[in-house]
Design a protein around this motif. Structure first.
Motif, mmCIF file in Angstrom:
data_model
loop_
_atom_site.group_PDB
_atom_site.id
_atom_site.type_symbol
_atom_site.label_atom_id
_atom_site.label_comp_id
_atom_site.label_asym_id
_atom_site.label_seq_id
_atom_site.Cartn_x
_atom_site.Cartn_y
_atom_site.Cartn_z
ATOM 1 N N VAL A 115 -10.439 -3.266 1.997
ATOM 2 C CA VAL A 115 -9.918 -4.557 1.527
ATOM 3 C C VAL A 115 -8.389 -4.513 1.542
ATOM 4 C CG1 VAL A 115 -9.841 -6.208 -0.375
ATOM 5 C CG2 VAL A 115 -11.936 -4.953 0.089
ATOM 6 N N PRO A 116 -7.753 -5.274 2.437
ATOM 7 C CA PRO A 116 -6.292 -5.238 2.508
ATOM 8 C C PRO A 116 -5.660 -6.206 1.504
ATOM 9 C CG PRO A 116 -7.159 -6.606 4.250
ATOM 10 C CD PRO A 116 -8.342 -6.136 3.455
ATOM 11 N N ASP A 117 -4.330 -6.227 1.489
ATOM 12 C CA ASP A 117 -3.627 -7.143 0.595
ATOM 13 C C ASP A 117 -3.689 -8.573 1.101
ATOM 14 O OD1 ASP A 117 -2.422 -5.193 -1.225
ATOM 15 O OD2 ASP A 117 -1.408 -4.490 0.568
ATOM 16 N N ALA A 118 -3.667 -8.707 2.412
ATOM 17 C CA ALA A 118 -3.542 -10.044 2.981
ATOM 18 C C ALA A 118 -4.295 -10.119 4.300
ATOM 19 C CB ALA A 118 -2.070 -10.369 3.221
ATOM 20 N N VAL A 119 -4.556 -11.336 4.711
ATOM 21 C CA VAL A 119 -5.250 -11.533 5.972
ATOM 22 C C VAL A 119 -4.572 -12.670 6.724
ATOM 23 C CG1 VAL A 119 -6.982 -12.939 4.766
ATOM 24 C CG2 VAL A 119 -7.497 -12.077 7.018
ATOM 25 N N LEU A 120 -4.422 -12.480 8.021
ATOM 26 C CA LEU A 120 -3.849 -13.524 8.865
ATOM 27 C C LEU A 120 -5.018 -14.160 9.616
ATOM 28 C CD1 LEU A 120 -1.129 -14.736 9.815
ATOM 29 C CD2 LEU A 120 -1.109 -13.044 11.634
ATOM 30 N N PRO A 121 -5.345 -15.408 9.313
ATOM 31 C CA PRO A 121 -6.563 -15.986 9.890
ATOM 32 C C PRO A 121 -6.478 -16.197 11.404
ATOM 33 C CG PRO A 121 -5.750 -17.275 8.028
ATOM 34 C CD PRO A 121 -4.671 -16.328 8.396
ATOM 35 N N PHE A 122 -7.624 -16.191 12.043
ATOM 36 C CA PHE A 122 -7.684 -16.500 13.476
ATOM 37 C C PHE A 122 -7.165 -17.916 13.714
ATOM 38 C CE2 PHE A 122 -10.216 -12.802 13.943
ATOM 39 C CZ PHE A 122 -10.283 -12.515 15.294
ATOM 40 N N LYS A 123 -6.448 -18.102 14.801
ATOM 41 C CA LYS A 123 -5.945 -19.430 15.147
ATOM 42 C C LYS A 123 -6.506 -19.845 16.505
ATOM 43 C CE LYS A 123 -1.459 -21.779 15.068
ATOM 44 N NZ LYS A 123 -0.017 -21.462 15.038
ATOM 45 N N LEU A 124 -6.531 -18.895 17.437
ATOM 46 C CA LEU A 124 -7.067 -19.180 18.768
ATOM 47 C C LEU A 124 -8.597 -19.222 18.692
ATOM 48 C CD1 LEU A 124 -4.573 -18.997 20.606
ATOM 49 C CD2 LEU A 124 -5.783 -17.261 21.899
ATOM 50 N N THR A 125 -9.189 -20.236 19.268
ATOM 51 C CA THR A 125 -10.642 -20.308 19.225
ATOM 52 C C THR A 125 -11.237 -19.369 20.275
ATOM 53 O OG1 THR A 125 -10.687 -22.087 20.831
ATOM 54 C CG2 THR A 125 -10.572 -22.734 18.515
ATOM 55 N N ARG A 126 -12.520 -19.154 20.175
ATOM 56 C CA ARG A 126 -13.208 -18.259 21.092
ATOM 57 C C ARG A 126 -13.060 -18.756 22.539
ATOM 58 N NH1 ARG A 126 -17.939 -17.415 23.243
ATOM 59 N NH2 ARG A 126 -18.732 -15.284 23.274
ATOM 60 N N ASP A 127 -13.221 -20.063 22.740
ATOM 61 C CA ASP A 127 -13.118 -20.617 24.092
ATOM 62 C C ASP A 127 -11.724 -20.398 24.683
ATOM 63 O OD1 ASP A 127 -15.694 -21.402 23.949
ATOM 64 O OD2 ASP A 127 -15.277 -23.501 23.459
ATOM 65 N N GLU A 128 -10.709 -20.561 23.843
ATOM 66 C CA GLU A 128 -9.341 -20.342 24.326
ATOM 67 C C GLU A 128 -9.153 -18.877 24.709
ATOM 68 O OE1 GLU A 128 -6.742 -23.631 21.832
ATOM 69 O OE2 GLU A 128 -7.477 -21.873 20.779
ATOM 70 N N ALA A 129 -9.734 -17.983 23.906
ATOM 71 C CA ALA A 129 -9.609 -16.551 24.193
ATOM 72 C C ALA A 129 -10.331 -16.198 25.492
ATOM 73 C CB ALA A 129 -10.179 -15.736 23.032
ATOM 74 N N VAL A 130 -11.520 -16.757 25.678
ATOM 75 C CA VAL A 130 -12.276 -16.491 26.912
ATOM 76 C C VAL A 130 -11.454 -16.939 28.121
ATOM 77 C CG1 VAL A 130 -14.308 -17.214 28.236
ATOM 78 C CG2 VAL A 130 -14.545 -16.606 25.816
ATOM 79 N N GLU A 131 -10.802 -18.095 27.990
ATOM 80 C CA GLU A 131 -9.990 -18.621 29.087
ATOM 81 C C GLU A 131 -8.823 -17.681 29.405
ATOM 82 O OE1 GLU A 131 -9.604 -20.491 32.112
ATOM 83 O OE2 GLU A 131 -11.307 -20.977 30.815
ATOM 84 N N LYS A 132 -8.168 -17.178 28.346
ATOM 85 C CA LYS A 132 -7.032 -16.252 28.532
ATOM 86 C C LYS A 132 -7.494 -14.983 29.242
ATOM 87 C CE LYS A 132 -3.627 -18.044 25.843
ATOM 88 N NZ LYS A 132 -2.304 -18.337 26.379
ATOM 89 N N ILE A 133 -8.651 -14.466 28.821
ATOM 90 C CA ILE A 133 -9.151 -13.217 29.397
ATOM 91 C C ILE A 133 -9.558 -13.436 30.853
ATOM 92 C CG2 ILE A 133 -11.063 -11.553 29.247
ATOM 93 C CD1 ILE A 133 -10.856 -11.918 26.172
ATOM 94 N N ARG A 134 -10.188 -14.581 31.103
ATOM 95 C CA ARG A 134 -10.595 -14.886 32.482
ATOM 96 C C ARG A 134 -9.363 -14.990 33.392
ATOM 97 N NH1 ARG A 134 -15.383 -17.021 33.635
ATOM 98 N NH2 ARG A 134 -15.656 -18.040 31.633
ATOM 99 N N GLU A 135 -8.327 -15.624 32.877
ATOM 100 C CA GLU A 135 -7.102 -15.793 33.660
ATOM 101 C C GLU A 135 -6.448 -14.440 33.933
ATOM 102 O OE1 GLU A 135 -4.301 -18.331 31.673
ATOM 103 O OE2 GLU A 135 -2.701 -17.744 33.063
ATOM 104 N N PHE A 136 -6.410 -13.587 32.890
ATOM 105 C CA PHE A 136 -5.782 -12.266 33.029
ATOM 106 C C PHE A 136 -6.518 -11.438 34.088
ATOM 107 C CE2 PHE A 136 -5.147 -7.822 32.038
ATOM 108 C CZ PHE A 136 -3.810 -7.754 31.714
ATOM 109 N N ALA A 137 -7.858 -11.407 33.994
ATOM 110 C CA ALA A 137 -8.639 -10.608 34.939
ATOM 111 C C ALA A 137 -8.633 -11.260 36.321
ATOM 112 C CB ALA A 137 -10.059 -10.442 34.424
ATOM 113 N N GLY A 138 -8.570 -12.604 36.341
ATOM 114 C CA GLY A 138 -8.573 -13.319 37.622
ATOM 115 C C GLY A 138 -7.387 -12.943 38.504
ATOM 116 N N LYS A 139 -6.247 -12.673 37.858
ATOM 117 C CA LYS A 139 -5.053 -12.275 38.615
ATOM 118 C C LYS A 139 -5.172 -10.847 39.119
ATOM 119 C CE LYS A 139 -1.719 -15.060 36.046
ATOM 120 N NZ LYS A 139 -0.838 -14.969 34.878
ATOM 121 N N ARG A 140 -6.179 -10.135 38.633
ATOM 122 C CA ARG A 140 -6.306 -8.717 38.985
ATOM 123 C C ARG A 140 -7.672 -8.438 39.610
ATOM 124 N NH1 ARG A 140 -3.101 -9.629 34.894
ATOM 125 N NH2 ARG A 140 -1.228 -8.366 34.541
ATOM 126 N N ARG A 141 -8.064 -9.310 40.511
ATOM 127 C CA ARG A 141 -9.387 -9.152 41.131
ATOM 128 C C ARG A 141 -9.367 -8.232 42.337
ATOM 129 N NH1 ARG A 141 -13.832 -12.060 40.487
ATOM 130 N NH2 ARG A 141 -14.360 -11.853 42.674
#
Lengths: 95, 425
Positions: B163-189
């Motif tokens: 249990v930490p002192d503080a938590v920084l909540p998620f802001k990026l949604t799952r779909d946005e993250a999937v898009e970022k990951i797809r883009e990152f890997a897409g440039k490295r195909r």
């Protein structure tokens, strides 16, 4: 890849004397290509740049310098072991 | 004898007093004082008293079906849609102020020393039906009561560092993250390992809260070394070639700088704190920094639907790393004062005095896509900072394709070099 182009330009520009070392361009280019692509894919050289990306509030830098010697003739264009820009390379701890 | 007792007590009771403040100490007494445990520094109490362990109800309707709505960064009741949030720790605990007056090591209560023997398994009694529900705090801070479906939260401090002192909540949604990951890997195909290309499913991304220690510190760093200033440059003929020579003045250089750092962020899990070529830990490190100023007080409801990793490094474990990072920061600060040494500076000695530091433990949000490469037994990550969207990753390469590309470029350059040689011969 830009490093590669630079290398190519350097090779082409040094053609006037055409020394034999120009033949090293092939192996050097191959190694450079391998290294550049590998790094782009694996990113094993990256890390958080905390020196730049942290909120730092510094007071003015203090210090002094004292001339201790003179080099009258050397072929080295810079000091041996320049580490002034290698912030993470640790040297002897004074205390 | 009474006098001897007085000597023995003096260093333990007031270790900071100068030794000249009385008769000199014997060697044994000085050694004992040096080995003595440091006095515990002041702490910041961060326990969220408004929360109870177990059932936390929506303040409006009493439902426990509460989770984070990433788009607004607020907690939302899934029953009545009421939204609310915890206070920011920055103002609540006064973390943004007084860094230049910090003294000693101030540790927030959630960053305290971890009890090595503490169990990860926490048993909660469901406030709805009285059932006993088990939470494995190494990976999650919530569980559903299997009888009455209430969501149960671990909100009290646990001795295992979960249990930490503080938590920084998620802001990026799952779909946005999937898009970022797809883009990152897409440039490295092109040069990616064929098996990775076949098995790449960015939808398998996981939202994880990773443990960090966020440090404010006040320090003074000093450096000494040698610098050279060029005084002359000339060329001499040597047979057919010309050789360039230099003359230079050599200086002994000293620099020191006082500075404060705000929210320096360090890994709180030992597994990810080691960076070497056998791991890809540097990937998750690279997506730092987070906007830690927006972290809020601990409430396990922020973690519903995400996994978490518990902290296993203490302030004591990370103090050497803090000094190391402060030395690097000091080096970057003095770099601008070295312009006149046009032949460079070689630092030979350095030291840092940490005047004061303040440590707060935080859970920071990361979307992680992981891929285990079987032939090299290496775990590759593509990680997305769930606040800023910064993405970094490691994609397994196809060595054959890479070597083929390198040989092609090498052969091409060798051809040009050969043509130049023949042409000028």
């Amino acid at each position: 890849m830009s490093a590669l182009l630079d290398l190519q330009v350097t090779v082409l520009a040094s053609g006037d004397g055409a020394p034999l070392w120009i033949l090293a361009a092939g192996p050097a280019g191959a190694l450079g290509t391998y290294w550049a692509i590998y790094r782009y894919y694996r990113n094993n050289d990256k890390s958080h740049a905390y020196e730049r990306d942290t909120l730092i509030d510094a007071k003015p830098v203090q210090g002094h310098e004292e001339k201790v010697d003179h080099i009258s003739r050397t072929r080295d264009s810079d000091i041996d072991g320049d580490n002034s820009a290698k912030y993470r390379e640790r040297v002897r701890r004074l205390r | 004898m009474a006098q001897d007792d007085q000597h023995t007590d003096a260093p333990a009771a007031e270790p900071r007093k100068p030794v000249f403040d009385g008769p000199p100490l014997s060697l044994e007494e000085e050694l004992a004082a040096a080995r003595a445990e440091p006095e515990p520094g002041p702490t910041i109490e961060t326990v969220n008293e408004s929360l109870a362990d177990g059932v936390n109800r929506c303040p409006k309707c009493g439902s426990t079906d509460v989770q984070l709505r990433a788009s607004s960064g607020m907690l939302v009741c899934l029953f009545c849609r009421h939204q609310w949030q915890e206070e920011r720790v920055e103002e609540e605990l006064g973390l943004g102020v007084g860094i230049d007056e910090l003294e000693g090591t101030v540790v927030a209560s959630g960053a305290g020393e971890i009890d090595e023997g503490a169990d990860d398994i926490v048993t909660l009694t469901c406030g709805g039906c009285g059932a006993e529900v088990v939470v494995d705090t190494a990976h999650a801070m919530n569980a559903r009561c299997h009888w009455c479906r209430h969501t149960l939260n671990v909100n009290k401090r646990t001795p295992n560092g979960a249990v930490p002192d503080a938590v920084l909540p998620f802001k990026l949604t799952r779909d946005e993250a999937v898009e970022k990951i797809r883009e990152f890997a897409g440039k490295r195909r092109l040069f990616a390992h064929p098996r990775f290309r076949k098995e790449f499913v960015p939808e398998n991304v996981l939202g994880v809260y990773l443990p960090y220690l966020v440090v404010d510190a006040r320090a003074e760093a000093s450096y000494s070394g040698v610098g050279e200033v060029q005084t002359r440059r000339w060329t001499e003929k040597s047979g057919d070639n010309t050789v360039t020579y230099y003359a230079a003045d050599v200086y002994r250089v000293d620099r020191s700088v006082s500075f404060t750092v705000d929210d320096l962020t360090m890994e709180g899990a030992a597994d990810r704190a080691q960076f070497d070529s056998s791991t890809t830990n540097n990937i998750v490190n690279t997506i730092l920094p987070f906007d830690t100023k927006n972290a809020v007080r601990w409430n396990a409801s922020y973690l519903v639907g995400f996994t978490s990793e518990k902290r296993d490094l203490d302030v004591g474990d990370l103090s050497p790393k803090l000094e190391d990072q402060l030395l690097s920061i000091g080096r970057s600060q003095v770099h601008g004062s070295l312009d006149r040494f046009d032949r460079g500076v070689r630092w030979e000695g350095e030291q840092v005095d940490v005047g004061g530091s303040r440590w707060v433990s935080m859970y920071l949000p990361v979307w992680i896509y992981s891929y285990y490469q079987e032939n090299t037994k290496m775990l590759h990550y593509i990680a997305v900072n769930a606040r800023t969207g910064e993405t970094m990753g490691s994609v397994p390469v196809s060595q054959w394709r890479l070597i083929a590309a390198a040989l092609t470029v090498g052969t091409f350059l060798e051809g040009i070099a050969g043509a130049i040689l023949v042409g000028t011969a």
